[in-house]
Design a protein around this motif. Structure first.
Motif, PDB file in Angstrom:
ATOM      1  N   GLN A  36       0.643  -1.628  -0.226  1.00 21.45           N
ATOM      2  CA  GLN A  36       0.053   0.404  -0.033  1.00 21.45           C
ATOM      3  C   GLN A  36       0.450   1.132  -0.269  1.00 21.45           C
ATOM      4  OE1 GLN A  36      -2.403  -0.301   3.128  1.00 21.45           O
ATOM      5  NE2 GLN A  36      -4.020  -1.890   1.863  1.00 21.45           N
ATOM      6  N   ALA A  37       1.873   1.156   0.729  1.00 19.17           N
ATOM      7  CA  ALA A  37       2.770   2.322   1.256  1.00 19.17           C
ATOM      8  C   ALA A  37       3.513   3.000  -0.692  1.00 19.17           C
ATOM      9  CB  ALA A  37       3.822   2.272   1.979  1.00 19.17           C
ATOM     10  N   VAL A  38       4.456   1.273  -1.396  1.00 20.80           N
ATOM     11  CA  VAL A  38       4.592   1.397  -2.551  1.00 20.80           C
ATOM     12  C   VAL A  38       2.974   2.095  -3.098  1.00 20.80           C
ATOM     13  CG1 VAL A  38       5.878   0.186  -4.404  1.00 20.80           C
ATOM     14  CG2 VAL A  38       6.567  -0.249  -2.032  1.00 20.80           C
ATOM     15  N   PHE A  39       2.042   1.944  -3.445  1.00 20.52           N
ATOM     16  CA  PHE A  39       1.070   1.983  -4.619  1.00 20.52           C
ATOM     17  C   PHE A  39       1.371   3.591  -5.071  1.00 20.52           C
ATOM     18  CE2 PHE A  39      -3.332   0.312  -6.587  1.00 20.52           C
ATOM     19  CZ  PHE A  39      -2.812   0.466  -7.615  1.00 20.52           C
ATOM     20  N   ALA A  40       0.936   3.744  -2.740  1.00 20.88           N
ATOM     21  CA  ALA A  40       0.574   5.891  -3.241  1.00 20.88           C
ATOM     22  C   ALA A  40       1.837   6.044  -3.262  1.00 20.88           C
ATOM     23  CB  ALA A  40       0.571   5.481  -1.182  1.00 20.88           C
ATOM     24  N   ARG A  41       2.707   5.688  -3.560  1.00 18.96           N
ATOM     25  CA  ARG A  41       3.696   6.626  -3.479  1.00 18.96           C
ATOM     26  C   ARG A  41       3.715   6.605  -5.625  1.00 18.96           C
ATOM     27  NH1 ARG A  41       7.551   4.413  -0.450  1.00 18.96           N
ATOM     28  NH2 ARG A  41       8.340   2.761  -1.350  1.00 18.96           N
ATOM     29  N   VAL A  42       3.824   5.651  -5.939  1.00 19.81           N
ATOM     30  CA  VAL A  42       3.614   4.899  -7.599  1.00 19.81           C
ATOM     31  C   VAL A  42       2.884   6.110  -7.977  1.00 19.81           C
ATOM     32  CG1 VAL A  42       3.095   3.690  -9.269  1.00 19.81           C
ATOM     33  CG2 VAL A  42       5.012   2.970  -7.393  1.00 19.81           C
ATOM     34  N   ARG A  43       1.496   6.006  -7.350  1.00 18.51           N
ATOM     35  CA  ARG A  43       0.460   6.923  -7.956  1.00 18.51           C
ATOM     36  C   ARG A  43       0.573   8.670  -7.721  1.00 18.51           C
ATOM     37  NH1 ARG A  43      -4.464   6.835  -5.252  1.00 18.51           N
ATOM     38  NH2 ARG A  43      -5.593   7.481  -7.543  1.00 18.51           N
ATOM     39  N   ALA A  44       1.595   8.860  -6.697  1.00 22.78           N
ATOM     40  CA  ALA A  44       1.726  10.623  -6.920  1.00 22.78           C
ATOM     41  C   ALA A  44       3.204  10.783  -7.833  1.00 22.78           C
ATOM     42  CB  ALA A  44       2.295  10.127  -5.325  1.00 22.78           C
ATOM     43  N   SER A  45       3.704   9.122  -7.978  1.00 22.40           N
ATOM     44  CA  SER A  45       5.085   9.899  -8.975  1.00 22.40           C
ATOM     45  C   SER A  45       4.839   9.981 -10.056  1.00 22.40           C
ATOM     46  CB  SER A  45       6.069   8.700  -8.539  1.00 22.40           C
ATOM     47  OG  SER A  45       6.272   8.921  -7.220  1.00 22.40           O
ATOM     48  N   LEU A  46       3.749   9.297 -10.689  1.00 20.71           N
ATOM     49  CA  LEU A  46       2.692   9.305 -11.663  1.00 20.71           C
ATOM     50  C   LEU A  46       1.606  10.569 -12.040  1.00 20.71           C
ATOM     51  CD1 LEU A  46       1.128   5.210 -12.412  1.00 20.71           C
ATOM     52  CD2 LEU A  46       3.260   6.945 -13.712  1.00 20.71           C
ATOM     53  N   ALA A  47       1.701  10.996 -10.686  1.00 20.80           N
ATOM     54  CA  ALA A  47       0.528  12.249 -11.181  1.00 20.80           C
ATOM     55  C   ALA A  47       1.414  13.472 -11.655  1.00 20.80           C
ATOM     56  CB  ALA A  47      -0.126  12.700 -10.117  1.00 20.80           C
ATOM     57  N   GLU A  48       3.521  12.983 -10.948  1.00 20.97           N
ATOM     58  CA  GLU A  48       4.638  14.232 -11.079  1.00 20.97           C
ATOM     59  C   GLU A  48       4.182  13.950 -12.614  1.00 20.97           C
ATOM     60  OE1 GLU A  48       5.529  16.402  -9.063  1.00 20.97           O
ATOM     61  OE2 GLU A  48       4.652  16.081  -7.269  1.00 20.97           O
ATOM     62  N   VAL A  49       4.633  12.503 -13.615  1.00 16.13           N
ATOM     63  CA  VAL A  49       5.425  12.204 -14.783  1.00 16.13           C
ATOM     64  C   VAL A  49       4.333  12.614 -15.682  1.00 16.13           C
ATOM     65  CG1 VAL A  49       6.028  11.156 -16.095  1.00 16.13           C
ATOM     66  CG2 VAL A  49       6.814  10.821 -13.614  1.00 16.13           C
ATOM     67  N   PHE A  50       3.068  12.409 -15.048  1.00 13.31           N
ATOM     68  CA  PHE A  50       1.429  13.080 -16.064  1.00 13.31           C
ATOM     69  C   PHE A  50       2.026  14.904 -15.778  1.00 13.31           C
ATOM     70  CE2 PHE A  50       0.565   8.753 -16.410  1.00 13.31           C
ATOM     71  CZ  PHE A  50      -0.737   8.786 -17.296  1.00 13.31           C
ATOM     72  N   ALA A  51       2.383  15.348 -15.467  1.00 13.19           N
ATOM     73  CA  ALA A  51       2.379  16.615 -14.801  1.00 13.19           C
ATOM     74  C   ALA A  51       0.921  16.860 -14.901  1.00 13.19           C
ATOM     75  CB  ALA A  51       3.165  17.535 -16.489  1.00 13.19           C
ATOM     76  N   VAL A  52       0.095  16.388 -14.051  1.00 14.34           N
ATOM     77  CA  VAL A  52      -0.815  17.312 -12.901  1.00 14.34           C
ATOM     78  C   VAL A  52      -0.598  16.575 -10.978  1.00 14.34           C
ATOM     79  CG1 VAL A  52      -1.967  16.024 -15.261  1.00 14.34           C
ATOM     80  CG2 VAL A  52      -1.310  14.187 -13.540  1.00 14.34           C
TER      81      VAL A  52
END
Length: 381
Positions: A36-52
């Motif tokens: 769950q900790a990894v997944f939350a971090r991945v989703r936050a990082s993806l938002a950065e990479v999507f520029a959102v």
């Protein structure tokens, strides 16, 4: 001795050794606090990479195509009219998919490797005011073309303010400039096996507030219900068992991208691809796209040499690139530095292109490709 194999295709791509090491870690439970900790971090990082930053990006265990299907079903009612922009194999694929789901599809075509006529786009939208969405491929990998999504979105907003702008960014994410909010995009989808340097198996979808609120009621799918998955993932869960090891690897890959800086990475991929196109030109291989995507160098091969023969000659050297698709099968080759690659890979690939070009009868001076690549790299500094 058999040549070592090197992958320089526009997906799947080589991945960083740190990602490979992460993939070899012991499998973790998808309902436990560690995942769950990894997944939350991945989703936050993806938002950065999507520029959102701060927005939800939904992760799908499946390909970018799975994310695309889920996004369409999440934001469009059954039977909605969809205008599909078509200029290559992937634009054609999405038009076919929309028809399969029962959407009323119209198409606007551009020649392979060429821009869309925005005046015709506006006319088509005004002639069909019930158009609910416009679908466009940002980086049309089959032709090496990077479409001007910002200009397309502006045209859609002016001609059909209520239509959603749906973008395939499968090969452009983390490779080409992409600004969903600033450009007025509504849906952006991508996948793990391209610019984010992770093996195939994960898809990603970002939807704007407008897209999320565009429909109500049940989504006509079980596995690809992004509305359900959005809520579950925000709470740390998932609609079905996710590909946990791929998510762990993706966490490492996204960290590397964000450490470099998104805009710096855009510039690097553009610089590498420009130099690769220069190497191809030195071998007598003309750039095919009028606005090249940094994800892939689509190179037109003289008919006397043949694109299939050139790709086979590269494979004999241990260098595996993308070939042409459909009508372009014997016209272009598609080498790429989209994945874990730097200027050393550029020089290796330039040398391989030169050797393969000579082997199929093209007249190339020794060192011409590497020299052209080096000059283009330095000129872009």
């Amino acid at each position: 001795m058999t040549a070592a194999k090197r992958l320089y295709a526009p997906g799947p791509v080589p991945v960083p050794p740190q990602v490979l090491a992460a993939l070899a870690r012991p499998v973790i439970h998808h309902r436990g606090p560690e995942f769950q900790a990894v997944f939350a971090r991945v989703r936050a990082s993806l938002a950065e990479v999507f520029a959102v930053p701060g927005d939800d990006v939904v992760v799908v265990t499946g390909s970018g195509s799975a994310a695309f299907e889920g996004a369409l079903l999440a934001c469009l009612p059954q039977g909605a009219r969809v205008l599909c922009l078509r200029s290559g194999r992937f634009g054609e694929k999405w038009a076919g998919l929309c028809r399969r789901y029962g959407f009323a599809v119209t198409e606007l075509a551009a020649d392979y490797g060429q821009e869309y006529d925005l005046t015709r786009l506006a006319e088509e939208l005004r002639a069909r005011p019930d158009t609910a969405a416009v679908v466009v491929v940002h980086s049309e990998t089959s032709t090496g073309m990077l479409h001007d999504v910002a200009a397309i979105a502006r045209t859609v907003r002016e001609a059909a303010p209520d239509a959603l702008v749906v973008v395939d960014a499968v090969s452009s994410l983390a490779a080409a400039e992409l600004r969903p909010r600033e450009w007025g995009l509504d849906v952006v989808v991508s996948g793990s096996q391209k610019g984010v340097m992770t093996p195939p198996g994960l898809g990603f979808a970002w939807l704007s507030t407008r897209a999320w609120s565009s429909t109500e009621g049940l989504v006509p799918t079980g596995y690809l219900d992004l509305r359900r998955d959005r809520e579950l993932q925000a709470a740390g869960g998932a609609g079905s068992t996710p590909a946990t090891s791929l998510v762990v690897g993706l966490d490492v890959a996204l960290g590397l991208i964000l450490e470099q800086g998104l805009e710096a990475r855009w510039r690097e991929k553009e610089r590498l691809n420009r130099a690769l196109l220069a190497a191809g030109a030195a071998c007598g291989l003309r750039p095919f796209a009028s606005r090249p995507s940094p994800a892939v160098a689509a190179l037109e091969v003289p008919a006397a040499a043949g694109a299939r023969r050139l790709a086979a000659a590269l494979a004999e050297l241990g260098v595996h690139v993308g070939g042409g698709q459909g009508d372009l099968a014997d016209r272009i080759v598609r080498p790429s530095l989209l994945g874990w690659a730097d200027r050393h890979d550029l020089m290796l690939l330039a040398g391989a292109l030169e050797a393969a070009a000579r082997s199929v009868g093209l007249d190339v001076a020794p060192g011409a490709a590497a020299g052209a690549a080096a000059r283009a790299w330095e000129d872009a500094e």
